[in-house]
Design an enzyme around this catalytic site. Structure first.
Site, PDB file in Angstrom:
ATOM      1  N   GLY A  34       0.889  -1.399   0.274  1.00 21.63           N
ATOM      2  CA  GLY A  34       0.062   0.091   0.102  1.00 21.63           C
ATOM      3  C   GLY A  34       0.883   1.272  -0.115  1.00 21.63           C
ATOM      4  O   GLY A  34       0.639   2.238  -0.650  1.00 21.63           O
ATOM      5  N   ILE A 124      -7.266 -13.107   3.727  1.00 27.22           N
ATOM      6  CA  ILE A 124      -8.391 -13.889   2.806  1.00 27.22           C
ATOM      7  C   ILE A 124      -9.570 -13.319   3.089  1.00 27.22           C
ATOM      8  O   ILE A 124     -10.435 -12.967   2.015  1.00 27.22           O
ATOM      9  CB  ILE A 124      -8.245 -15.210   2.884  1.00 27.22           C
ATOM     10  CG1 ILE A 124      -6.993 -15.925   2.242  1.00 27.22           C
ATOM     11  CG2 ILE A 124      -9.286 -16.031   2.087  1.00 27.22           C
ATOM     12  CD1 ILE A 124      -6.891 -17.443   2.198  1.00 27.22           C
ATOM     13  N   CYS A 178       1.541 -36.872  17.603  1.00 24.91           N
ATOM     14  CA  CYS A 178       2.101 -37.864  17.700  1.00 24.91           C
ATOM     15  C   CYS A 178       3.072 -37.883  16.435  1.00 24.91           C
ATOM     16  O   CYS A 178       4.071 -38.585  16.719  1.00 24.91           O
ATOM     17  CB  CYS A 178       1.338 -39.059  17.915  1.00 24.91           C
ATOM     18  SG  CYS A 178       0.247 -39.385  16.248  1.00 24.91           S
TER      19      CYS A 178
END
Length: 661
Positions: A34, A124, A178
């Site tokens: 921007g 998003i 795990c």
């Protein structure tokens, strides 16, 4: 005025320049891209500009968002960007809005006034919202973004090109804890493990990064998590000897030898793959290793220091050094818990070295410090020069749009390394996806258990999270059964709505084959959803499917892996552009997002990415990776760039990205 812009008039012609002067532009986002964009617009001659940004300035922004200075910290980005950019030309008309682009004040009536919208966003959700508003009022939009050294600019026009949602949006992939602790198979697993180790060693007692981290002495436990039943494992006497030699040798031996030996003695884990290799510190330190510079030679010319991969021995040396220094800091602070920060050089080096050592143990490729930073924080490092290039490309496309030369507009992709002799790859704009539920207003089907799913679950997970509807209004036939938003509701109405949210879909006539109309006035968006009742996602059904899959895999000699998102899934959408999967550093017990702290403080709804770079998607086959350069392909499936799975770019293939400011 004419003298100031004489070079522009000479290059573009008076007619085009007059259109530039009179058109009205909206810039959404005043961060990295921007700032560059606003400067370029003013210097090119654009006079009528509105800026929207919800964020305030943080000290971490100053290295790349050049319109801001130290004295601006804590102030509105939009307002300071306006003040700074007007120094280039005081005669421009700039209106700054410090607010959320998704709020009702910036609805379709607001967007109608502009000739062109330019996105410089970092998440998003906001991108989807702006995309839908631009489609609803038929205002062309330029989408852009950067991801480290990669970037993209593309033009979106209703009925002529694909919209932002024509291609699948990457969704986070989660890893079972795990897998991370006992059976890693990718660099991201080792990086998450290294962050967990940091939390266990130096974090608070209930640190999310490491689970049980009640004290440093917890590491003296010779049986790793999940293997308490293995009584045949002998105690490692060398661990006691290493402990006498010092903290760093003890930790190294514990996690890279003792715990690995424990895993090696779990034969079921290694039926179809090579078992890990335990390490001995003295052997490593006495070894001689070829440096990366000797191995790669001239290839390192294009690499900055953080992009160069340490040798295995260098990783060990860095790990020991970081461990010692972090322990000193920990002791000097009277054991005050530390929090891992991607911008803390020492903490980053610790995670980088620890993850690479573990990768080596399990036969997984090691990563550079640059890649590890990107993956560990689930962020994409911001690079000012990339933002500058993209800011320039946006204006080049804007000139074509304003001049009515839409047929000449292109999507342009910025590569990390030369592809052939080019860093920039322009391509033709993609046509609409006929199956897109946004720009083609198509119907979709939602399969779920209508007797168990509540209205609240349906709204939060299906409508808001999956379909990006912010304030839904649900209608069945002529009856409104739910109305989102609090602006015009009394306290009693809000309480009544809360009661409705707790009820199941079936109690509101949302049963099998019911046609539900969903509207969002703020987005000027409407979609029809056909509800289909199913028990496929009930616990009993999922357990049965898992058991059947496990039995099938055992027959085929495969290892069954059940991802957490499959466990949590309670609905399926058919007819919506399918989603690709991206990895994030999350586990079944922890969430390793580590967002930019400024983003969290200022509620700018960033999706776990560093503020300037944002989401970058590549047209490629779906992949479960995290962020960096990746090999693009001509297929139309977008994925989030994985900074961990870095690959060479091919000039014959095409990148597609949606990034952040």
């Amino acid at each position: 005025m004419s003298e100031r812009y004489s070079h522009i008039i000479q290059a573009l012609g008076q007619s085009t320049f007059d259109k530039i002067q009179t058109c009205k532009i909206l810039v959404v986002g005043a961060g990295g891209i921007g700032c560059e964009l606003l400067k370029n617009l003013v210097l090119t001659g654009f006079k009528n500009i509105d800026i929207i940004d919800l964020d305030t300035i943080d000290i971490s922004n100053l290295n790349r968002q050049f319109l801001f200075r130290k004295q601006h910290i804590g102030m509105s980005k939009a307002k300071i960007a306006k003040e700074s950019v007007m120094k280039y030309n005081e005669q421009v008309n700039i209106t700054a809005h410090h607010g959320d682009v998704k709020s009702s004040e910036f609805g379709s009536e607001f967007f109608k006034q502009f000739d062109l919208v330019m996105n410089a966003l970092d998440n998003i959700s906001a991108r989807r919202h702006v995309n839908r508003l631009c489609l609803s009022v038929d205002v062309p939009m330029i989408e852009s973004g950067t991801a480290g050294y990669l970037g993209q600019v593309s033009v979106i026009r209703k009925g002529k090109t694909e919209c932002f949602e024509c291609q699948p949006i990457a969704v986070p992939k989660q890893f079972a804890v795990c897998t991370i602790r006992t059976n890693p198979s990718a660099p991201i697993h080792c990086i998450v493990w290294a962050k967990m180790l940091f939390g266990k060693l130096f974090g608070p007692k209930d640190d999310d990064g490491g689970g049980d981290s009640s004290s440093l002495t917890d590491l003296d436990n010779n049986i790793i998590h999940g293997t308490e039943e293995l009584g045949n494992i002998k105690r490692d006497e060398q661990l006691l000897i290493e402990k006498e030699k010092g903290f760093k040798r003890w930790v190294f031996h514990k996690i890279f030898h003792t715990d690995i030996e424990t895993l090696i003695h779990m034969p079921d884990l290694w039926k179809d793959k090579q078992p890990p290799t335990s390490l001995k510190l003295d052997e490593i330190l006495s070894s001689k290793e070829v440096s990366q510079a000797e191995e790669e030679g001239d290839q390192l010319i294009f690499k900055l220091p953080d992009q160069k991969q340490w040798t295995f021995k260098e990783n060990v040396e860095v790990f020991l050094d970081c461990l010692e220094k972090l322990k000193q800091q920990f002791d000097q602070s009277n054991s005050k818990p530390m929090t891992w920060d991607k911008d803390d050089e020492l903490a980053l080096s610790f995670v980088c070295s620890a993850s690479n050592i573990r990768s080596k143990i399990f036969g997984i490729p090691m990563k550079s410090r640059f890649d590890v930073k990107s993956m560990a924080g689930n962020i994409i490092p911001a690079i000012a020069t990339t933002n500058a290039v993209i800011g320039g490309l946006i204006v080049m496309e804007a000139i074509k749009v304003v001049d009515g030369r839409f047929d000449q507009c292109l999507s342009t992709y910025l590569y990390q390394l030369p592809s052939g002799k080019r860093l920039l790859m322009p391509t033709q704009l993609e046509p609409q996806n006929p199956k897109c539920f946004v720009c083609n207003r198509s119907f979709i089907i939602c399969r779920l258990n209508t007797e168990k799913t509540t209205i609240s679950q349906f709204i939060d997970h299906v409508l808001k999270k999956s379909l990006a509807v912010n304030e839904p209004i649900l209608t069945v036939g002529n009856d409104i059964i739910y109305e989102g938003g609090d602006q015009d509701l009394s306290k009693e109405e809000i309480e009544q709505r809360s009661k409705i949210e707790k009820k199941t879909l079936a109690t509101h006539r949302l049963t099998n084959d019911t046609s539900l109309v969903v509207e969002d006035y703020n987005q000027d968006f409407q979609i029809t959803i056909t509800i289909q009742h199913t028990t496929d996602f009930d616990e009993d059904t999922k357990k049965l499917k898992k058991q059947q899959q496990k039995e099938k895999d055992q027959k085929e000699g495969k290892t069954t892996t059940i991802e957490k998102e499959e466990d949590d899934k309670f609905f399926e959408i058919i007819g919506k552009t399918s989603q690709t999967t991206t990895t994030t550093t999350t586990t079944t017990t922890t969430t390793e997002s580590d967002n930019n702290s400024n983003n969290n403080k200022n509620n700018n709804n960033n999706n776990d990415v560093e503020e300037d770079d944002g989401f970058m998607f590549i047209e490629d086959q779906p992949s479960s990776t995290t962020t960096s350069s990746a090999t693009p392909s001509i297929s139309k499936k977008r994925k989030e760039i994985d900074t961990n799975e870095s690959e060479d770019l091919d000039s014959s293939k095409k990148l597609k990205s949606n990034l952040q400011d």
